[in-house]
Design a protein around this motif. Structure first.
Motif, PDB file in Angstrom:
ATOM      1  N   ARG A   9      -3.516   0.717  -0.087  1.00 39.81           N
ATOM      2  CA  ARG A   9      -3.983   2.736   0.652  1.00 39.81           C
ATOM      3  C   ARG A   9      -3.996   2.475   1.840  1.00 39.81           C
ATOM      4  O   ARG A   9      -4.238   1.232   2.372  1.00 39.81           O
ATOM      5  CB  ARG A   9      -5.190   3.064  -0.448  1.00 39.81           C
ATOM      6  CG  ARG A   9      -6.424   2.389  -0.390  1.00 39.81           C
ATOM      7  CD  ARG A   9      -7.870   2.819  -0.609  1.00 39.81           C
ATOM      8  NE  ARG A   9      -8.871   2.227  -0.975  1.00 39.81           N
ATOM      9  CZ  ARG A   9      -9.016   1.465  -0.047  1.00 39.81           C
ATOM     10  NH1 ARG A   9      -9.030   2.752   1.589  1.00 39.81           N
ATOM     11  NH2 ARG A   9     -10.633   1.178   0.124  1.00 39.81           N
ATOM     12  N   SER A  10      -4.172   3.159   2.363  1.00 41.93           N
ATOM     13  CA  SER A  10      -4.452   3.928   3.689  1.00 41.93           C
ATOM     14  C   SER A  10      -5.999   3.338   3.904  1.00 41.93           C
ATOM     15  O   SER A  10      -6.828   3.548   3.084  1.00 41.93           O
ATOM     16  CB  SER A  10      -4.054   5.183   4.157  1.00 41.93           C
ATOM     17  OG  SER A  10      -2.960   5.197   3.972  1.00 41.93           O
ATOM     18  N   GLY A  11      -5.461   2.613   5.195  1.00 44.43           N
ATOM     19  CA  GLY A  11      -7.334   2.356   5.847  1.00 44.43           C
ATOM     20  C   GLY A  11      -8.142   1.288   5.670  1.00 44.43           C
ATOM     21  O   GLY A  11      -8.915   0.995   5.591  1.00 44.43           O
ATOM     22  N   VAL A  12      -6.465  -0.335   4.276  1.00 45.65           N
ATOM     23  CA  VAL A  12      -7.407  -1.219   4.137  1.00 45.65           C
ATOM     24  C   VAL A  12      -7.522  -2.162   5.164  1.00 45.65           C
ATOM     25  O   VAL A  12      -7.929  -3.001   5.172  1.00 45.65           O
ATOM     26  CB  VAL A  12      -6.753  -1.486   3.032  1.00 45.65           C
ATOM     27  CG1 VAL A  12      -6.808  -0.274   1.964  1.00 45.65           C
ATOM     28  CG2 VAL A  12      -5.448  -1.933   3.317  1.00 45.65           C
ATOM     29  N   GLY A  86       3.712  -1.732   6.846  1.00 46.37           N
ATOM     30  CA  GLY A  86       4.454  -1.537   5.536  1.00 46.37           C
ATOM     31  C   GLY A  86       3.559  -0.126   6.464  1.00 46.37           C
ATOM     32  O   GLY A  86       3.041   0.007   7.137  1.00 46.37           O
ATOM     33  N   VAL A  87       3.649   1.528   5.465  1.00 41.93           N
ATOM     34  CA  VAL A  87       3.237   2.873   5.617  1.00 41.93           C
ATOM     35  C   VAL A  87       1.789   2.775   4.685  1.00 41.93           C
ATOM     36  O   VAL A  87       2.724   2.606   3.171  1.00 41.93           O
ATOM     37  CB  VAL A  87       4.154   3.160   5.999  1.00 41.93           C
ATOM     38  CG1 VAL A  87       4.915   3.760   4.929  1.00 41.93           C
ATOM     39  CG2 VAL A  87       3.572   4.971   6.398  1.00 41.93           C
ATOM     40  N   MET A  88       1.114   3.542   4.469  1.00 38.24           N
ATOM     41  CA  MET A  88       0.415   3.641   3.787  1.00 38.24           C
ATOM     42  C   MET A  88      -0.094   3.056   2.348  1.00 38.24           C
ATOM     43  O   MET A  88      -0.210   1.377   2.687  1.00 38.24           O
ATOM     44  CB  MET A  88       0.237   5.508   3.604  1.00 38.24           C
ATOM     45  CG  MET A  88       1.151   6.258   4.534  1.00 38.24           C
ATOM     46  SD  MET A  88       1.440   8.069   3.493  1.00 38.24           S
ATOM     47  CE  MET A  88       0.640   8.762   2.478  1.00 38.24           C
ATOM     48  N   GLY A  89      -0.038   3.306   1.416  1.00 41.07           N
ATOM     49  CA  GLY A  89      -0.559   2.488   0.491  1.00 41.07           C
ATOM     50  C   GLY A  89       1.178   1.673  -0.707  1.00 41.07           C
ATOM     51  O   GLY A  89       1.921   2.461  -0.011  1.00 41.07           O
ATOM     52  N   ALA A 108      11.230   5.743   0.088  1.00 38.77           N
ATOM     53  CA  ALA A 108      11.296   5.148   1.632  1.00 38.77           C
ATOM     54  C   ALA A 108       9.581   5.004   1.807  1.00 38.77           C
ATOM     55  O   ALA A 108       9.560   4.701   3.013  1.00 38.77           O
ATOM     56  CB  ALA A 108      11.248   6.241   2.451  1.00 38.77           C
ATOM     57  N   SER A 109       9.175   4.032   0.013  1.00 41.64           N
ATOM     58  CA  SER A 109       7.726   3.640   0.573  1.00 41.64           C
ATOM     59  C   SER A 109       8.004   1.851   0.873  1.00 41.64           C
ATOM     60  O   SER A 109       9.114   1.305   1.019  1.00 41.64           O
ATOM     61  CB  SER A 109       6.989   3.392  -0.959  1.00 41.64           C
ATOM     62  OG  SER A 109       7.774   2.452  -1.747  1.00 41.64           O
ATOM     63  N   THR A 110       6.667   1.970   0.870  1.00 40.84           N
ATOM     64  CA  THR A 110       7.031   0.335   1.469  1.00 40.84           C
ATOM     65  C   THR A 110       7.179  -0.543   0.446  1.00 40.84           C
ATOM     66  O   THR A 110       8.275  -1.718   0.766  1.00 40.84           O
ATOM     67  CB  THR A 110       5.082  -0.544   1.510  1.00 40.84           C
ATOM     68  OG1 THR A 110       4.572   0.488   3.023  1.00 40.84           O
ATOM     69  CG2 THR A 110       5.302  -2.093   2.342  1.00 40.84           C
ATOM     70  N   LEU A 123      -0.191  -8.269  -0.464  1.00 39.19           N
ATOM     71  CA  LEU A 123      -1.149  -7.210  -0.819  1.00 39.19           C
ATOM     72  C   LEU A 123      -2.377  -7.488  -0.112  1.00 39.19           C
ATOM     73  O   LEU A 123      -3.048  -8.298  -0.124  1.00 39.19           O
ATOM     74  CB  LEU A 123      -1.482  -6.654  -1.863  1.00 39.19           C
ATOM     75  CG  LEU A 123      -1.782  -5.643  -2.832  1.00 39.19           C
ATOM     76  CD1 LEU A 123      -1.469  -4.479  -2.147  1.00 39.19           C
ATOM     77  CD2 LEU A 123      -2.143  -5.600  -4.105  1.00 39.19           C
ATOM     78  N   VAL A 124      -2.692  -6.296   0.868  1.00 32.82           N
ATOM     79  CA  VAL A 124      -4.092  -6.152   1.391  1.00 32.82           C
ATOM     80  C   VAL A 124      -4.448  -5.383   0.501  1.00 32.82           C
ATOM     81  O   VAL A 124      -4.490  -3.995   0.575  1.00 32.82           O
ATOM     82  CB  VAL A 124      -4.154  -5.671   3.020  1.00 32.82           C
ATOM     83  CG1 VAL A 124      -5.290  -5.926   3.605  1.00 32.82           C
ATOM     84  CG2 VAL A 124      -3.260  -6.842   3.695  1.00 32.82           C
ATOM     85  N   ILE A 125      -6.064  -5.675   0.436  1.00 25.21           N
ATOM     86  CA  ILE A 125      -7.455  -5.112  -0.214  1.00 25.21           C
ATOM     87  C   ILE A 125      -8.378  -5.188   0.005  1.00 25.21           C
ATOM     88  O   ILE A 125      -9.061  -6.105   0.910  1.00 25.21           O
ATOM     89  CB  ILE A 125      -7.273  -5.650  -1.248  1.00 25.21           C
ATOM     90  CG1 ILE A 125      -5.928  -5.884  -2.272  1.00 25.21           C
ATOM     91  CG2 ILE A 125      -8.194  -5.417  -2.456  1.00 25.21           C
ATOM     92  CD1 ILE A 125      -6.103  -6.904  -3.877  1.00 25.21           C
TER      93      ILE A 125
END
Length: 456
Positions: A9-12, A86-89, A108-110, A123-125
């Motif tokens: 998600r965003s902010g991770v 990437g962008v957002m989630g 257009a997502s990651t 994947l960043v968690i």
């Protein structure tokens, strides 16, 4: 191979992790090319500061699906390593269709970019508020689209050794490599404000921050696994579809801490078409004449409105050049600079160029998103009947509606709800809140330069 750094998600912490990887690689003298998914301007500034190479945006909405592929191939070619932020989630994108049988919300997502370019995902968690549940998150993200490839995970904001043991135990059955573990970092912060991160030009301690990120990367990532994933494959880039160069024209580009939002591809296209780019600062300089065209990008004129207003020689020169017929293109912050006034967040009014008979007022409400515009009027860049897709991201509004708008504009998927946008107060002026990427619309810079040549 090149990898995509994605977040659940965003902010991770995607940007911090991406910058730490880039800083470590640059510190060890690797030639690395970076990319950013989506329309963002500010994250790519940080990439470029570290790598000393322009970061390229990969956005199939602003450009096209084919352009994303050709852009990636063209710029990864010849580089040792590649990193895509990437962008957002991971799956956060734009709906492609509204009928139940064709609805797909990750265009257009990651994830979409990863699948299109056939690249693995890291994947960043954010682990700050979970332990065993990390396995459910990782499993869900890795299996929802079986066409995606996952290289591993990076665990961010891990609290203690005990916390890490719990996370590792939960992830073990998934056989998913842990490529990095970052503890909570209270001494590493990147300042932000109303449109995201504070741009690099305003950060006096950025080198200190990057040194910390380099040290962090050295100690927190498993480079024996990570480095091979970043190696760029040898690819044959598709030749860019660039028309024959035109006679040289001089385009004055406003570029300083107040105006810094430019897609690198737009500037490249102008140069490839024969333009000479003349850099100048509306804060501290006047334009080194003669020039044949003016280009004002977006940025933060509201933050520096007092200084912009005090540089009266520049304001008077810009006003005179525009009134003399010099073709002028201004996006968002550039549009604000050409207004009568800017009223900042403290409700102070500052006089600007005065080409547009309106005032830009800062407000809390954010206008954000992709928009489609049908062109209504001839401008130095567009003709009636053209359609464009762009992005808006601003906290200001104008006190007056444009009497002769450039666009009939609508949200990307709300074509029936339109409103007027864009100012064309003189035949040589194109001012709009809409940020445009010219990558797949090379007729735009062609027409701009043609307008400049006709002004000889």
């Amino acid at each position: 191979m090149t990898v995509i750094i994605a977040g659940e998600r965003s902010g991770v912490g995607k940007t911090t992790i991406t910058l730490s990887i880039l800083a470590y690689l640059k510190h060890h003298n690797f030639d690395v090319q970076s990319f950013k998914v989506g329309p963002d301007y500010i994250d790519p500034m940080f990439h470029e500061y570290v790598t000393q190479k322009p970061c390229r945006n990969l956005d199939p909405i602003l450009t096209s699906e084919d352009y994303v592929t050709s852009c990636f191939k063209r710029h990864i070619s010849g580089s040792q390593l590649g990193v895509i932020e990437g962008v957002m989630g991971l799956f956060d994108g734009i709906p492609r269709g509204w009928k139940s049988t064709e609805f797909n919300s990750d265009f257009a997502s990651t994830a979409y970019i990863a699948e299109s370019l056939n690249l693995p995902i890291i994947l960043v968690i954010d682990c700050s508020r979970l332990s065993g549940s990390v396995a459910a998150i990782a499993h869900g993200y890795c299996t929802i689209n079986p066409r995606l490839k996952f290289a591993g995970v990076i665990l961010n904001r891990v609290g203690s050794d005990r916390h890490l043991d719990l996370l590792k135990a939960a992830l073990k059955p998934l056989d998913l490599p842990i490529l990095g573990v970052l503890r909570r970092q209270d001494n590493i912060t990147i300042p932000d404000r109303h449109l995201g991160l504070v741009p690099t030009q305003e950060l006096s301690n950025l080198d200190i921050l990057l040194n910390r990120l380099t040290e962090l990367a050295a100690n927190c990532f498993d480079w024996s696994q990570l480095l091979p994933l970043l190696a760029a494959e040898t690819v044959t880039p598709e030749p860019p579809e660039i028309p024959v160069k035109t006679p040289p024209v001089k385009i004055a580009i406003a570029r300083d801490v107040a105006f810094s939002f430019y897609y690198a591809d737009n500037l490249d296209l102008l140069q490839e078409l024969g333009a000479e780019l003349i850099w100048w600062s509306p804060l501290t300089q006047t334009i080194p004449e003669p020039v044949d065209g003016l280009y004002f990008g977006g940025g933060f004129p509201e933050v520096f409105a007092e200084s912009l207003s005090q540089n009266q020689p520049a304001i008077q020169q810009v006003r005179s050049l525009i009134k003399s017929g010099i073709p002028t293109y201004a996006e968002c912050g550039g549009l604000m600079y050409l207004c009568d006034q800017i009223i900042d967040f403290n409700q102070q009014a500052w006089s600007m160029v005065g080409i547009l008979p309106t005032t830009a007022i800062m407000e809390k409400r954010l206008t954000l998103g992709y928009y489609q515009g049908k062109v209504l009027r001839q401008t130095p860049l567009l003709s009636p009947g053209d359609t464009v897709c762009g992005h808006q991201f601003h906290h200001s509004h104008l006190t007056e509606e444009p009497p002769n708008p450039i666009y009939d504009i609508s949200r990307y998927h709300s074509l029936q709800q339109t409103h007027p946008e864009g100012w064309n107060p003189l035949p040589n002026v194109h001012c709009s809140y809409l940020h445009l990427h010219w990558g797949s619309q090379t007729t735009i810079p062609q027409r701009f330069l043609k307008s400049c040549r006709h002004n000889y």
